[in-house]
Scaffold this motif. Structure first.
Motif, PDB file in Angstrom:
ATOM      1  N   MET A  32     -49.766  -3.303 -23.280  1.00  0.00           N
ATOM      2  CA  MET A  32     -50.256  -3.033 -21.926  1.00  0.00           C
ATOM      3  C   MET A  32     -49.413  -1.946 -21.260  1.00  0.00           C
ATOM      4  SD  MET A  32     -51.343  -6.732 -20.391  1.00  0.00           S
ATOM      5  CE  MET A  32     -51.868  -5.919 -18.889  1.00  0.00           C
ATOM      6  N   LEU A  33     -48.099  -2.010 -21.460  1.00  0.00           N
ATOM      7  CA  LEU A  33     -47.228  -0.976 -20.897  1.00  0.00           C
ATOM      8  C   LEU A  33     -47.550   0.391 -21.502  1.00  0.00           C
ATOM      9  CD1 LEU A  33     -44.842  -0.162 -19.142  1.00  0.00           C
ATOM     10  CD2 LEU A  33     -43.322  -0.801 -21.036  1.00  0.00           C
ATOM     11  N   LEU A  34     -47.797   0.416 -22.812  1.00  0.00           N
ATOM     12  CA  LEU A  34     -48.170   1.664 -23.475  1.00  0.00           C
ATOM     13  C   LEU A  34     -49.467   2.214 -22.900  1.00  0.00           C
ATOM     14  CD1 LEU A  34     -47.845   3.788 -25.721  1.00  0.00           C
ATOM     15  CD2 LEU A  34     -49.047   2.205 -27.260  1.00  0.00           C
ATOM     16  N   GLY A  35     -50.414   1.323 -22.615  1.00  0.00           N
ATOM     17  CA  GLY A  35     -51.687   1.760 -22.043  1.00  0.00           C
ATOM     18  C   GLY A  35     -51.508   2.466 -20.713  1.00  0.00           C
ATOM     19  N   VAL A  36     -50.674   1.906 -19.835  1.00  0.00           N
ATOM     20  CA  VAL A  36     -50.432   2.527 -18.531  1.00  0.00           C
ATOM     21  C   VAL A  36     -49.747   3.880 -18.701  1.00  0.00           C
ATOM     22  CG1 VAL A  36     -49.255   2.275 -16.315  1.00  0.00           C
ATOM     23  CG2 VAL A  36     -50.327   0.281 -17.383  1.00  0.00           C
ATOM     24  N   LEU A  89     -49.970   5.897 -21.255  1.00  0.00           N
ATOM     25  CA  LEU A  89     -50.954   6.856 -21.765  1.00  0.00           C
ATOM     26  C   LEU A  89     -51.854   7.371 -20.645  1.00  0.00           C
ATOM     27  CD1 LEU A  89     -51.980   5.208 -25.169  1.00  0.00           C
ATOM     28  CD2 LEU A  89     -50.531   7.203 -24.810  1.00  0.00           C
ATOM     29  N   PHE A  90     -52.190   6.506 -19.694  1.00  0.00           N
ATOM     30  CA  PHE A  90     -52.983   6.948 -18.549  1.00  0.00           C
ATOM     31  C   PHE A  90     -52.236   8.027 -17.765  1.00  0.00           C
ATOM     32  CE2 PHE A  90     -55.090   2.539 -18.448  1.00  0.00           C
ATOM     33  CZ  PHE A  90     -56.141   2.990 -19.226  1.00  0.00           C
ATOM     34  N   VAL A  91     -50.929   7.814 -17.553  1.00  0.00           N
ATOM     35  CA  VAL A  91     -50.138   8.781 -16.798  1.00  0.00           C
ATOM     36  C   VAL A  91     -50.007  10.091 -17.568  1.00  0.00           C
ATOM     37  CG1 VAL A  91     -47.872   9.217 -15.781  1.00  0.00           C
ATOM     38  CG2 VAL A  91     -48.880   6.939 -15.619  1.00  0.00           C
ATOM     39  N   LEU A  92     -49.815  10.006 -18.889  1.00  0.00           N
ATOM     40  CA  LEU A  92     -49.677  11.213 -19.697  1.00  0.00           C
ATOM     41  C   LEU A  92     -50.966  12.024 -19.709  1.00  0.00           C
ATOM     42  CD1 LEU A  92     -47.622   9.918 -22.769  1.00  0.00           C
ATOM     43  CD2 LEU A  92     -46.831  11.364 -20.885  1.00  0.00           C
ATOM     44  N   GLU A  93     -52.093  11.365 -19.554  1.00  0.00           N
ATOM     45  CA  GLU A  93     -53.374  12.064 -19.527  1.00  0.00           C
ATOM     46  C   GLU A  93     -53.407  13.079 -18.389  1.00  0.00           C
ATOM     47  OE1 GLU A  93     -57.134  13.392 -20.210  1.00  0.00           O
ATOM     48  OE2 GLU A  93     -55.977  12.086 -21.534  1.00  0.00           O
ATOM     49  N   ILE A 138     -58.535   7.371 -23.421  1.00  0.00           N
ATOM     50  CA  ILE A 138     -59.224   6.425 -24.313  1.00  0.00           C
ATOM     51  C   ILE A 138     -58.208   5.526 -25.008  1.00  0.00           C
ATOM     52  CG2 ILE A 138     -60.625   6.245 -26.406  1.00  0.00           C
ATOM     53  CD1 ILE A 138     -61.998   8.861 -25.548  1.00  0.00           C
ATOM     54  N   GLY A 139     -57.102   6.155 -25.471  1.00  0.00           N
ATOM     55  CA  GLY A 139     -56.046   5.359 -26.096  1.00  0.00           C
ATOM     56  C   GLY A 139     -55.454   4.357 -25.129  1.00  0.00           C
ATOM     57  N   GLY A 140     -55.321   4.728 -23.853  1.00  0.00           N
ATOM     58  CA  GLY A 140     -54.800   3.808 -22.854  1.00  0.00           C
ATOM     59  C   GLY A 140     -55.708   2.608 -22.636  1.00  0.00           C
ATOM     60  N   VAL A 141     -57.020   2.869 -22.587  1.00  0.00           N
ATOM     61  CA  VAL A 141     -57.979   1.767 -22.412  1.00  0.00           C
ATOM     62  C   VAL A 141     -57.911   0.819 -23.603  1.00  0.00           C
ATOM     63  CG1 VAL A 141     -60.427   1.185 -22.286  1.00  0.00           C
ATOM     64  CG2 VAL A 141     -59.521   3.077 -20.912  1.00  0.00           C
TER      65      VAL A 141
END
Length: 443
Positions: free
Chosen positions: A302-306, A308-312, A323-326
């Motif tokens: 879950m932390l990785l997902g968040v 990835l959203f920020v890195l997007e 997509i990877g974050g979701v």
């Protein structure tokens, strides 16, 4: 017979009758005081540390009030084995009768609730309720291996059988409840001697308890509950809050808010509010995790997902990072709870809104913060760097240039003529250091 023998016979007969009467009274055991209250503790939900504390406090209150009995109105899908055993220890050692009443209609005593109900001195159910399905479930994620499954099952069977034997209840059914997950309605439970009685409501329960003799570790006691006052023991706001926090869905939401809040503070220092909300939410989530079977691989996903959203926002990935974050957040949500029991699973109706909200918040709100950090300053000395002005006097090396309608002292290593464009490279006090741009125009 001599005259003096008749009075002697009467005296001996009277003494024998009195002795027999006293013996019968002692055999019946002491009767509860008729005007003693009955304490009522109502618990609905998962058996967890909050349930242990609440029922322990209810026992303490009943003891301090010299109550003749404690009625536990129970409706539970089951819960933690350790919490269940602590409750049963309190019930077994109680100096007064404990009545477990499965109610209201539509309620149940499943899994750990079966053990608690059968451990009561008097087990009762209301119409429309059921009891059973006490098969132990894996709390470590996935299926238990065969050997461990047999050990856990045999331990649960032995424990429930000993409880049933102690109170004269159906031992065979108790074993089937664990091994085969059988269940019974209130009528079936009464017929099979799983429980002691069925009562429509509390008043009916008190009437049926009246005159019943209950065996305790300290001796027997006869209840006098007909017309007795019922003293309710409500759950305080503190335990209500802790009970809500122990819900896996609440813990999941708190953890999501905590991670997003802290990341928002890291990417936008000085916002303060996201950091405060995030820190408080994470601490509350960690409290919840103490009573829940957490898989920390799910937390990391879950932390990785968040992240990835920020890195997007800051990396051009054409949507791949989002997509990877979701995917990462959904997988983490499904893996978060290491339990097969339905009441310990996170609902899809909670997972989807949280994932969507996290994605929207990260991509837009955090994205705005990241873009603001990268934006060139527009005020102060830093805001002057990079601006282009027009030379109003020869600058060789000193002179004046005009920027934003203002006339500034300027220094240039290369000579400038009036009308030449110059770019600001640095600011030193109130003097601009500039260089020619090679093209006219300016601000």
């Amino acid at each position: 017979m001599p005259r003096f023998a008749a009075p002697l016979v009467r005296r001996v007969t009277l003494c024998l009758a009195l002795s027999l009467f006293v013996t019968l009274l002692l055999a019946r055991g002491p009767a509860a005081v008729a005007d003693s209250p009955v304490v009522l503790a109502t618990y609905e939900g998962v058996i967890n540390p909050v349930a242990v504390e609440y029922l322990h406090d209810a026992l303490a209150l009943a003891h301090s009030q010299r109550a003749q009995a404690l009625i536990i109105q129970l409706d539970t899908p089951g819960g933690l084995d350790t919490s269940m055993r602590l409750i049963i220890k309190d019930i077994t050692s109680a100096p007064f009768p404990i009545v477990v009443y499965v109610a209201p209609s539509g309620g149940r005593a499943a899994s750990a609730g079966v053990f608690i109900t059968l451990a009561a001195h008097v087990a009762a159910m209301s119409p429309g309720t059921n009891i059973g399905a006490a098969h132990p479930v894996a709390m470590g994620g996935g299926e238990m291996d065969k050997t461990m499954k047999e050990k856990v099952e045999n331990d649960s069977v032995a424990y429930l059988k000993s409880i049933a034997e102690q109170h004269g209840r159906n031992v065979a059914w108790a074993e089937d409840a664990v091994r085969k997950s059988v269940s019974a309605t209130e009528k079936e439970a009464l017929e099979k001697k799983i429980i002691d009685l069925v009562a429509d409501d509390l008043q009916t329960l008190l009437e049926k308890l009246d005159g019943r003799t209950v065996a305790l570790t300290t001796g027997s006691i006869t209840l006098r509950t007909k017309g007795a006052a019922i003293q309710e023991f409500p759950m305080g706001w503190r335990l209500e809050m802790l009970k809500a926090l122990s819900d896996p869905n609440i813990a999941y939401v708190l953890m999501s808010i905590g991670m997003i809040g802290l990341l928002a503070e890291l990417y936008n220092p000085g916002a303060i509010l996201p950091g405060i909300v995030g820190a408080i939410s994470l601490i509350l989530a960690f409290y919840s995790f103490q009573s829940l079977p957490i898989n920390y691989a799910g937390v990391l996903l879950m932390l990785l997902g968040v992240i990835l959203f920020v890195l997007e926002v800051s990396v051009t990935s054409y949507g791949l990072l989002a997509i990877g974050g979701v995917i990462s957040m959904i997988l983490g949500s499904l893996m978060l709870m290491k339990a097969e029991a339905p009441f310990l699973q996170i609902s899809w109706s909670v997972i989807l809104p949280v994932v969507i909200s996290a994605a929207v918040f990260s991509l837009f709100v955090l994205g705005m913060g990241v873009r603001a950090m990268r934006r060139r300053p527009e005020t102060g000395g830093e805001g002057m760097i990079g601006l282009v002005g027009i030379a109003r006097t020869p600058v060789a090396p000193q002179g004046h240039i005009q920027i934003r309608g203002e006339l500034w002292d300027a220094i240039s290593e290369e000579p400038l003529q009036p009308g030449d464009a110059a770019e600001v490279t640095r600011l030193e006090g109130l003097t601009l250091h500039v260089k020619p741009t090679g093209k006219p125009g300016g601000h």
